[in-house]
Design an enzyme around this catalytic site. Sequence first.
Site, PDB file in Angstrom:
ATOM      1  NE  ARG A  30      -2.549   0.930   3.585  1.00 51.10           N
ATOM      2  CZ  ARG A  30      -3.214   0.513   4.666  1.00 51.10           C
ATOM      3  NH1 ARG A  30      -4.349  -0.120   4.531  1.00 51.10           N
ATOM      4  NH2 ARG A  30      -2.729   0.717   5.865  1.00 51.10           N
ATOM      5  CE1 TYR A  31       0.763   4.313   4.148  1.00 50.90           C
ATOM      6  CE2 TYR A  31       1.044   2.097   5.031  1.00 50.90           C
ATOM      7  CZ  TYR A  31       0.428   3.331   5.068  1.00 50.90           C
ATOM      8  OH  TYR A  31      -0.523   3.577   6.026  1.00 50.90           O
TER       9      TYR A  31
ATOM     10  NE  ARG B  17       5.431   2.151   5.993  1.00 51.55           N
ATOM     11  CZ  ARG B  17       5.134   3.358   5.505  1.00 51.55           C
ATOM     12  NH1 ARG B  17       5.731   3.797   4.413  1.00 51.55           N
ATOM     13  NH2 ARG B  17       4.211   4.100   6.089  1.00 51.55           N
TER      14      ARG B  17
ATOM     15  CB  CYS C 273      -3.115 -16.090  16.042  1.00 53.14           C
ATOM     16  SG  CYS C 273      -3.142 -15.057  14.563  1.00 53.14           S
TER      17      CYS C 273
ATOM     18  CB  CYS D 123      -7.542 -10.855  18.817  1.00 55.69           C
ATOM     19  SG  CYS D 123      -5.827 -11.219  19.214  1.00 55.69           S
TER      20      CYS D 123
ATOM     21  CB  CYS E  88      -8.541 -10.295  14.425  1.00 53.44           C
ATOM     22  SG  CYS E  88      -7.283 -10.393  13.143  1.00 53.44           S
TER      23      CYS E  88
ATOM     24  NE  ARG F 200      -3.958  -8.306   7.536  1.00 50.73           N
ATOM     25  CZ  ARG F 200      -2.754  -8.069   8.055  1.00 50.73           C
ATOM     26  NH1 ARG F 200      -2.154  -8.997   8.771  1.00 50.73           N
ATOM     27  NH2 ARG F 200      -2.146  -6.939   7.833  1.00 50.73           N
TER      28      ARG F 200
ATOM     29  CG  ASP G 205      -8.902  -1.157  11.301  1.00 49.50           C
ATOM     30  OD1 ASP G 205      -8.610   0.046  11.234  1.00 49.50           O
ATOM     31  OD2 ASP G 205      -8.049  -2.070  11.285  1.00 49.50           O
TER      32      ASP G 205
ATOM     33  CG  ASP H 203      -4.945   1.429   8.522  1.00 46.28           C
ATOM     34  OD1 ASP H 203      -4.840   2.087   7.462  1.00 46.28           O
ATOM     35  OD2 ASP H 203      -4.227   0.456   8.782  1.00 46.28           O
TER      36      ASP H 203
ATOM     37  CE  LYS I  99      -1.037   0.926  10.389  1.00 43.27           C
ATOM     38  NZ  LYS I  99      -0.656   0.367   9.065  1.00 43.27           N
TER      39      LYS I  99
HETATM   40  C1  LIG Z   1       0.364  -0.409   8.857  1.00 43.79           C
HETATM   41  C2  LIG Z   1       0.861  -0.824   7.549  1.00 43.79           C
HETATM   42  C3  LIG Z   1       2.222  -0.717   7.220  1.00 43.79           C
HETATM   43  C4  LIG Z   1       3.249  -0.189   8.197  1.00 43.79           C
HETATM   44  O1  LIG Z   1       3.033   1.145   8.458  1.00 43.79           O
HETATM   45  P1  LIG Z   1       4.005   1.965   9.421  1.00 43.79           P
HETATM   46  O2  LIG Z   1       3.257   3.224   9.658  1.00 43.79           O
HETATM   47  O3  LIG Z   1       5.292   2.161   8.670  1.00 43.79           O
HETATM   48  O4  LIG Z   1       4.217   1.143  10.645  1.00 43.79           O
HETATM   49  C5  LIG Z   1       2.620  -1.100   5.961  1.00 43.79           C
HETATM   50  N1  LIG Z   1       1.735  -1.575   5.053  1.00 43.79           N
HETATM   51  C6  LIG Z   1       0.437  -1.687   5.342  1.00 43.79           C
HETATM   52  C7  LIG Z   1      -0.488  -2.214   4.296  1.00 43.79           C
HETATM   53  C8  LIG Z   1      -0.045  -1.322   6.596  1.00 43.79           C
HETATM   54  O5  LIG Z   1      -1.352  -1.457   6.882  1.00 43.79           O
HETATM   55  S1  SF4 Z   2      -5.011  -9.434  16.024  1.00 46.02           S
HETATM   56 FE1  SF4 Z   2      -5.535 -11.021  14.511  1.00 46.02          FE
HETATM   57  S2  SF4 Z   2      -3.585 -11.512  13.491  1.00 46.02           S
HETATM   58 FE2  SF4 Z   2      -3.077 -10.437  15.410  1.00 46.02          FE
HETATM   59  S3  SF4 Z   2      -2.781 -12.089  16.923  1.00 46.02           S
HETATM   60 FE3  SF4 Z   2      -4.907 -11.415  17.088  1.00 46.02          FE
HETATM   61  S4  SF4 Z   2      -6.036 -12.836  15.744  1.00 46.02           S
HETATM   62 FE4  SF4 Z   2      -3.873 -12.975  15.198  1.00 46.02          FE
END
Ligand SMILES: *Cc1c(COP(=O)(O)O)cnc(C)c1O
Ligand code: SF4
Length: 349
Positions: A91-92, A95, A104, A108, A111, A113, A272, A309, A316
Amino acid sequence: MAQEEWQQSLKQSVTSVKQLADDFDFDQRQLEAVAARYPMRISPYYLGLIEQVGDPIWKQCVPDVRELDPSGMTDPLAEEDFSPTPAVIHRYPDRVIFLVSGSCASYCRFCTRKRKVGCTDMSLSFRELRAGIDYIAANAQIHDVIFSGGDPLLLPDSVLQDLLARIYAIPHVEIIRIGTRVPVTLPERITERLCAMLKKFPPLYINTHFNHPRELTSQATEACARLADAGIVLGNQTVLLRDVNDQPEIISELFRGLLKMRVRPYYLHHMDLTRGTGHFRTSVKTGLQIMYSLRGPVSGLASPHYVIDLPNGKGKVPLIPQYVKRKGNDLMIYAADGSVVEYSDIVDG
Ligand SMILES: *Cc1c(COP(=O)(O)O)cnc(C)c1O
Ligand code: SF4
């Protein structure tokens, strides 16, 4: 190969609501349906932190009927749209998130995801991981690779080492990060052997995920100490959760406790809009009030960025309490004690 101790303890996890009924008295109705929709797993260690039904540990790991609420979005951050290959979210520009694991140590309930973590079709094939590595190798603007999932530290040492070594060997990758909740939910996984292996890949950053002071146990403290002693830089990402940690006293105790464990609070995440997690959402106002309460009374090292986010993959953004108001050329600035200080700005040009 013989199973390691942590792998055996993971096998003893609670994975159904029925198993909880032996030890706790609670309304089980519909909870099996929730667990069928969104998987349940509580490691023996994390289960041991529950003191009573509905406490902050319970709320984070035990299914709740409100998870069946159909509002919200399955993929609020549009991660799937930013996924050039199944194992990568890009996305960025500089990174990427590298999804290396689908499970996991405890699931959680909040979560992001939730749509796929813990579901059987989430585990990535060797071919998908290879495609992810090839993508990172082919894109020279990527300097920072974030191992995530699921939890990367649920991979056996040998598999994790192989993935780290392949990413480490890519010349344009400058740093590797690992996002893991294992120090919180399965601290016995942080073995000396794991740390000796991780030590080979500096600079390595690990962001862990403590949400409540009750999670700062002696076992968790020792796990973080082993990682820090291996030269790994430790940060923490907390999620602001309604009725779990949405009070200034809880957050300041958590962040001060983390600093004592050599873990620097990195982000406080606003929840989120993920489907099935609405009951954990707080207002932004609550988050801003907590941030304002930290500034001044608590070490500056314990003030992370409070971030939201944005939906649709907009990224973010830090949310900052309103400290400054403009009055002509002058600024009215709110001090930590709540008083207002007039400060005259210079005029540019
Ligand atoms: C949060 C996130 C990152 C890391 O973001 P930082 O602000 O550098 O910690 C990188 N890619 C994605 C898709 C993210 O959601
Ligand atoms: S937040 Fe989601 S990915 Fe992270 S440890 Fe919990 S269940 Fe696993």
